[in-house]
Design an enzyme around this catalytic site. Structure first.
Site, PDB file in Angstrom:
ATOM      1  N   ASP A  14       5.329   2.868  12.475  1.00  0.00           N
ATOM      2  CA  ASP A  14       5.616   1.861  11.676  1.00  0.00           C
ATOM      3  C   ASP A  14       6.755   1.031  12.021  1.00  0.00           C
ATOM      4  O   ASP A  14       7.944   1.414  11.847  1.00  0.00           O
ATOM      5  CB  ASP A  14       5.521   2.340  10.183  1.00  0.00           C
ATOM      6  CG  ASP A  14       4.220   2.739   9.590  1.00  0.00           C
ATOM      7  OD1 ASP A  14       3.117   2.337  10.285  1.00  0.00           O
ATOM      8  OD2 ASP A  14       4.324   3.410   8.628  1.00  0.00           O
ATOM      9  N   ASN A  44       0.099  10.160   7.966  1.00  0.00           N
ATOM     10  CA  ASN A  44       0.967   9.837   6.426  1.00  0.00           C
ATOM     11  C   ASN A  44       0.186  10.943   5.808  1.00  0.00           C
ATOM     12  O   ASN A  44       0.996  11.735   4.954  1.00  0.00           O
ATOM     13  CB  ASN A  44       0.801   8.710   5.951  1.00  0.00           C
ATOM     14  CG  ASN A  44       1.441   7.651   6.745  1.00  0.00           C
ATOM     15  OD1 ASN A  44       2.385   7.989   7.850  1.00  0.00           O
ATOM     16  ND2 ASN A  44       1.291   6.452   6.473  1.00  0.00           N
ATOM     17  N   ASP A 254      -2.081   6.873   1.043  1.00  0.00           N
ATOM     18  CA  ASP A 254      -1.988   8.169   1.915  1.00  0.00           C
ATOM     19  C   ASP A 254      -1.098   9.521   0.952  1.00  0.00           C
ATOM     20  O   ASP A 254      -1.861  10.600   1.179  1.00  0.00           O
ATOM     21  CB  ASP A 254      -0.988   7.861   3.086  1.00  0.00           C
ATOM     22  CG  ASP A 254      -1.917   6.742   3.784  1.00  0.00           C
ATOM     23  OD1 ASP A 254      -3.025   6.742   3.977  1.00  0.00           O
ATOM     24  OD2 ASP A 254      -1.035   6.013   4.708  1.00  0.00           O
ATOM     25  N   GLY A 289       9.377   3.320   3.268  1.00  0.00           N
ATOM     26  CA  GLY A 289       8.826   4.007   4.370  1.00  0.00           C
ATOM     27  C   GLY A 289       7.518   4.562   3.963  1.00  0.00           C
ATOM     28  O   GLY A 289       7.223   4.582   2.693  1.00  0.00           O
TER      29      GLY A 289
HETATM   30  O1  RIB Z   1      -1.407   3.477   4.851  1.00  0.00           O
HETATM   31  C1  RIB Z   1      -0.464   2.949   5.274  1.00  0.00           C
HETATM   32  C2  RIB Z   1      -0.263   2.959   6.899  1.00  0.00           C
HETATM   33  O2  RIB Z   1      -1.550   1.802   7.294  1.00  0.00           O
HETATM   34  C3  RIB Z   1       0.854   2.691   7.433  1.00  0.00           C
HETATM   35  O3  RIB Z   1       1.941   3.779   7.813  1.00  0.00           O
HETATM   36  C4  RIB Z   1       0.472   2.039   8.643  1.00  0.00           C
HETATM   37  O4  RIB Z   1       0.591   2.512   9.768  1.00  0.00           O
HETATM   38  C5  RIB Z   1      -0.934   1.526   8.372  1.00  0.00           C
HETATM   39  O5  RIB Z   1      -1.656   2.336   9.440  1.00  0.00           O
HETATM   40 NA    NA Z   2       6.909   4.571   0.313  1.00  0.00          NA
END
Ligand code: RIB
Ligand code: NA
Length: 307
Positions: A14, A44, A254, A289
């Site tokens: 990212d 994630n 996530d 993040g």
């Molecule tokens: O859901 C968030 C993610 O979506 C980020 O980490 C980015 O990499 C995208 O894939």
């Molecule tokens: Na966050």
């Protein structure tokens, strides 16, 4: 007893830019800050589950490069086992993340690189791993035919299946019949059903449309409004769990899905698992993040105890 979790998906690096607004085509603007960190929806989710103490294995393809090293270190730190197919003729992908200063809202371009080459044959080669899971999770950043094959194998072995339909994509009808849980956010629920979702009642209507397609349970995530559990038997709203001021919402979905998988693998009932997942997401948005903002089990339990 905790059952193993297997997640199929994508890791990317990212690259997050904070700025007051996005540039227009042809324009260059100055950002306020930049941060490089681990991301990708599947990874994630695996990191979230790993930090929550789940027995978790992440299946993907990576290039052979510096971002692949970042992936492996990230998983090691979070207690995530991995099944990686090295792909030297491609690259480990990256995501451009624009974070709006003040609101913390985001806009993302993700280029998955090597993970776009994950094939049904790759999935076949890892069929035993998938069958050994108690809970299997995937998303839509890698090719849909790979997700479909993995869901088929999981379903065939009686594994609990979760499809997080992100990013929004049009899906073959057959995929729904293979899912115990589908977990769209408001935008994705609209993308899948054509029903605009801006209230809990809208979410119920969209979830109904997905139930008709053969999903076991629909969980619509609603941001600061929490989540909706919708099945043939019941429709229950679970409120968000507030952990403090919002810094960055990227990766909240996530956090939710990783938390949901970890809780279901421990034998939690769906509503209890959703409340737990809301707490995981609630903490993640108070930190910058994506993967780095995932909380530990101790942090989630402390929040739920006082909430
Ligand atoms: O859901 C968030 C993610 O979506 C980020 O980490 C980015 O990499 C995208 O894939
Ligand atoms: Na966050």
């Amino acid at each position: 007893v905790t059952k193993p979790v297997v997640i199929l998906g994508v890791f990317v690096a990212d690259t997050a830019y904070r700025a007051d607004r996005q540039p227009r085509l042809g324009e260059t603007i100055l950002g306020n800050s930049f941060k490089l960190g681990p991301g990708g929806k599947g990874s994630n989710q695996a990191v979230a589950a790993g930090k929550l103490g789940a027995d978790i294995t992440f299946l993907t393809r990576l290039g052979v490069d510096a971002f692949a090293d970042m992936a492996k270190q990230t998983w090691k730190d979070a207690g995530v086992k991995s099944a990686v197919i090295d792909t030297p003729d491609s690259y480990t992908g990256a995501a451009y993340i624009f974070v709006e200063e003040g609101s913390g809202n985001n806009a993302i371009i993700v280029s998955p690189g090597a993970a776009m080459l994950i094939s049904p044959a790759d999935i076949e080669a890892h069929a035993e791993l998938i069958r050994s899971a108690g809970v299997f999770v995937t998303q839509l950043e890698q090719p849909i035919d790979a997700a479909l094959k993995a869901l088929e194998i999981a379903r065939g072995a009686g594994v609990t299946t979760i499809l997080n339909p992100a990013p929004a994509a049009s899906l073959p009808d057959r995929i729904y019949t293979l899912c115990d849980y589908v977990t769209p956010n408001e935008t994705e629920a609209e993308g899948l059903t054509g029903i605009k979702v801006s209230s809990i009642d809208d979410a119920r209507r969209a979830a109904d449309a997905l139930l008709v397609k053969g999903v076991g349970a629909v969980i619509v995530t609603l941001g600061e409004k929490g989540a909706l559990l919708h099945t043939k038997e019941r429709s229950e709203h679970v409120g968000a769990v507030n952990a403090g001021p919002v810094v960055e919402t990227t990766g909240a979905g996530d956090a939710f899905n990783g938390g949901l998988a970890a809780a279901l693998a421990k034998g939690a009932e769906p509503l209890e698992a959703i409340r737990f997942a809301c707490a995981v997401a609630g903490i993640s948005v108070t930190r910058p993040g994506t993967a780095p903002s995932m909380p530990t089990l101790r942090e989630v339990e402390a929040l739920l105890a006082k909430a």
